[in-house]
Design a protein around this motif. Sequence first.
Motif, PDB file in Angstrom:
ATOM      1  N   MET A   1       0.857  -1.193   0.000  1.00  0.00           N
ATOM      2  CA  MET A   1       0.000   0.000   0.000  1.00  0.00           C
ATOM      3  C   MET A   1       0.894   1.244   0.000  1.00  0.00           C
ATOM      4  O   MET A   1       1.884   1.298   0.706  1.00  0.00           O
ATOM      5  CB  MET A   1      -0.900   0.000   1.242  1.00  0.00           C
ATOM      6  N   GLN A   2       0.518   2.225  -0.812  1.00  0.00           N
ATOM      7  CA  GLN A   2       1.343   3.419  -0.958  1.00  0.00           C
ATOM      8  C   GLN A   2       1.463   4.189   0.346  1.00  0.00           C
ATOM      9  O   GLN A   2       0.515   4.307   1.116  1.00  0.00           O
ATOM     10  CB  GLN A   2       0.759   4.337  -2.027  1.00  0.00           C
ATOM     11  N   LYS A   3       2.677   4.721   0.594  1.00  0.00           N
ATOM     12  CA  LYS A   3       2.896   5.560   1.775  1.00  0.00           C
ATOM     13  C   LYS A   3       2.795   7.030   1.393  1.00  0.00           C
ATOM     14  O   LYS A   3       3.216   7.442   0.308  1.00  0.00           O
ATOM     15  CB  LYS A   3       4.265   5.272   2.393  1.00  0.00           C
ATOM     16  N   TYR A   4       2.244   7.807   2.306  1.00  0.00           N
ATOM     17  CA  TYR A   4       2.070   9.238   2.101  1.00  0.00           C
ATOM     18  C   TYR A   4       2.787  10.014   3.199  1.00  0.00           C
ATOM     19  O   TYR A   4       2.943   9.522   4.323  1.00  0.00           O
ATOM     20  CB  TYR A   4       0.577   9.607   2.149  1.00  0.00           C
ATOM     21  N   GLN A   5       3.215  11.222   2.843  1.00  0.00           N
ATOM     22  CA  GLN A   5       3.646  12.163   3.870  1.00  0.00           C
ATOM     23  C   GLN A   5       2.384  12.769   4.466  1.00  0.00           C
ATOM     24  O   GLN A   5       1.532  13.279   3.738  1.00  0.00           O
ATOM     25  CB  GLN A   5       4.548  13.246   3.271  1.00  0.00           C
ATOM     26  N   LEU A   6       2.267  12.707   5.797  1.00  0.00           N
ATOM     27  CA  LEU A   6       1.037  13.115   6.464  1.00  0.00           C
ATOM     28  C   LEU A   6       1.293  14.220   7.480  1.00  0.00           C
ATOM     29  O   LEU A   6       2.410  14.360   7.995  1.00  0.00           O
ATOM     30  CB  LEU A   6       0.402  11.907   7.169  1.00  0.00           C
ATOM     31  N   ILE A   7       0.244  14.964   7.764  1.00  0.00           N
ATOM     32  CA  ILE A   7       0.290  16.021   8.776  1.00  0.00           C
ATOM     33  C   ILE A   7      -0.943  15.898   9.654  1.00  0.00           C
ATOM     34  O   ILE A   7      -2.063  15.772   9.155  1.00  0.00           O
ATOM     35  CB  ILE A   7       0.323  17.422   8.121  1.00  0.00           C
ATOM     36  N   ALA A   8      -0.739  15.910  10.951  1.00  0.00           N
ATOM     37  CA  ALA A   8      -1.846  16.075  11.902  1.00  0.00           C
ATOM     38  C   ALA A   8      -1.803  17.516  12.372  1.00  0.00           C
ATOM     39  O   ALA A   8      -0.823  17.935  12.999  1.00  0.00           O
ATOM     40  CB  ALA A   8      -1.707  15.113  13.078  1.00  0.00           C
ATOM     41  N   THR A   9      -2.830  18.295  12.049  1.00  0.00           N
ATOM     42  CA  THR A   9      -2.842  19.693  12.461  1.00  0.00           C
ATOM     43  C   THR A   9      -3.331  19.793  13.901  1.00  0.00           C
ATOM     44  O   THR A   9      -4.072  18.940  14.396  1.00  0.00           O
ATOM     45  CB  THR A   9      -3.732  20.546  11.542  1.00  0.00           C
ATOM     46  N   ALA A  10      -2.889  20.854  14.583  1.00  0.00           N
ATOM     47  CA  ALA A  10      -3.191  20.992  16.011  1.00  0.00           C
ATOM     48  C   ALA A  10      -3.246  22.458  16.391  1.00  0.00           C
ATOM     49  O   ALA A  10      -2.590  23.305  15.773  1.00  0.00           O
ATOM     50  CB  ALA A  10      -2.129  20.280  16.849  1.00  0.00           C
ATOM     51  N   ALA A  11      -4.016  22.747  17.433  1.00  0.00           N
ATOM     52  CA  ALA A  11      -4.077  24.103  17.967  1.00  0.00           C
ATOM     53  C   ALA A  11      -2.743  24.467  18.604  1.00  0.00           C
ATOM     54  O   ALA A  11      -1.989  23.594  19.064  1.00  0.00           O
ATOM     55  CB  ALA A  11      -5.197  24.210  18.998  1.00  0.00           C
ATOM     56  N   ALA A  12      -2.455  25.767  18.660  1.00  0.00           N
ATOM     57  CA  ALA A  12      -1.222  26.229  19.286  1.00  0.00           C
ATOM     58  C   ALA A  12      -1.171  25.792  20.750  1.00  0.00           C
ATOM     59  O   ALA A  12      -2.149  25.947  21.482  1.00  0.00           O
ATOM     60  CB  ALA A  12      -1.128  27.752  19.191  1.00  0.00           C
ATOM     61  N   GLY A  13      -0.068  25.210  21.128  1.00  0.00           N
ATOM     62  CA  GLY A  13       0.128  24.819  22.519  1.00  0.00           C
ATOM     63  C   GLY A  13      -0.070  23.345  22.787  1.00  0.00           C
ATOM     64  O   GLY A  13       0.325  22.852  23.849  1.00  0.00           O
ATOM     65  N   VAL A  14      -0.691  22.611  21.829  1.00  0.00           N
ATOM     66  CA  VAL A  14      -0.930  21.178  22.078  1.00  0.00           C
ATOM     67  C   VAL A  14      -0.227  20.297  21.048  1.00  0.00           C
ATOM     68  O   VAL A  14      -0.446  19.086  21.009  1.00  0.00           O
ATOM     69  CB  VAL A  14      -2.438  20.844  22.124  1.00  0.00           C
TER      70      VAL A  14
END
Length: 377
Positions: A1-14
């Motif tokens: 299965m293809q791999k992706y570059q991923l991002i989990a976005t988050a609020a400032a400070g956490v």
Amino acid sequence: MQKYQLIATAAAGVEALVGKELRELGYQTQVENGRVRFEGTMSDVLRTNLWLRIADRVKIVVGEFDARNFDELFEQTKALAWEDLLPLDANFPVEGKSHHSQLHHVPTVQAMVKKAIVERLSQVYHRRTLLPETGATYPLEVAIAKDHVLLTLDTSGSSLFKRGYRQAKGGAPLKENLAAALVSLAHWFPDNPFVDPVCGSGTIPIEAALIGYNIAPGLNREFAAERWVNLVPAGLSDDLRDAALDAADYDVELDITGYDIDGQMIEIAKANARAAGLSQAITFKQLAVKDWHTDKLNGVLVANPPYGERLSDLASVRELYRQMGQLYRAMPTWSKYILTADLEFETYYGAPATKRRKLYNGALRTDLFQYWGKRQR
């Protein structure tokens, strides 16, 4: 299965808390301002959407490059392999934002990115007419910061804080993922008592119960990526949801209570707990802060009291802080975590915090005042 570059976005400070969550799920991470980078397959995309409690969204990185004019933006966007992600009938709205960059007019940035993708897909799919855009939605974002362009595909859809259990809310509700962050910062273990003395619509106790039972926070909702039949193998989503259901442990005995002076809010909290399937896990009672007493030891108290943002409310709110201090200082084995935007909280509480941590409740800067208890064995 293809791999992706991923991002989990988050609020400032956490961001660091989201990084910790991802590492506990088995991923290598890179923590940055507002996001945590990791990599994974489409299975990991769905798994992290299901399990991340504190993140806002999970996104696939389609491309990154520097661009200082619209020709550079267009050509480098068009050069990306959009056909690997977007089928012929994909509906792909483009959101945008730009900070401290030459390309600062966001509507034009969005339009240019959209045009480049349309031209690329039209060539690949041999279309001379407009693309139909009648299929599943693939939400795209172009974010430019200091002339660096980040193009992402949002796999979550609506933000991950929308768990699906909130039937109603009060006047100033705490987002579910910030409530989960507060529980995480409190280092609560499910064998200890947990109390929210100003529970409002019950979000903090509900998030504590989800953690206590190891229930995946995304079980009661859907994600945008689950509709991408070109990328998600048939049955994968059902398999991951079944695995999440199997991971829940309802045999844990929890002692979680939420109090509020407003009886109507207690009824709302009970309705939200029922919707989350947690009505038996949490006790909600109408009670004023000053009237609560306990003989239990080694508990954790997490509170998001009113901030007194309006001048007319400030005196009554600071009286509440004074009552909290009077009551809680007599509970040395309990750890207390109180979130407020009133930076003079310690003065009215009557004691300096063991530690303070800056967090953001939406755009509002708040501080988490932490008073660590001395555990009695």
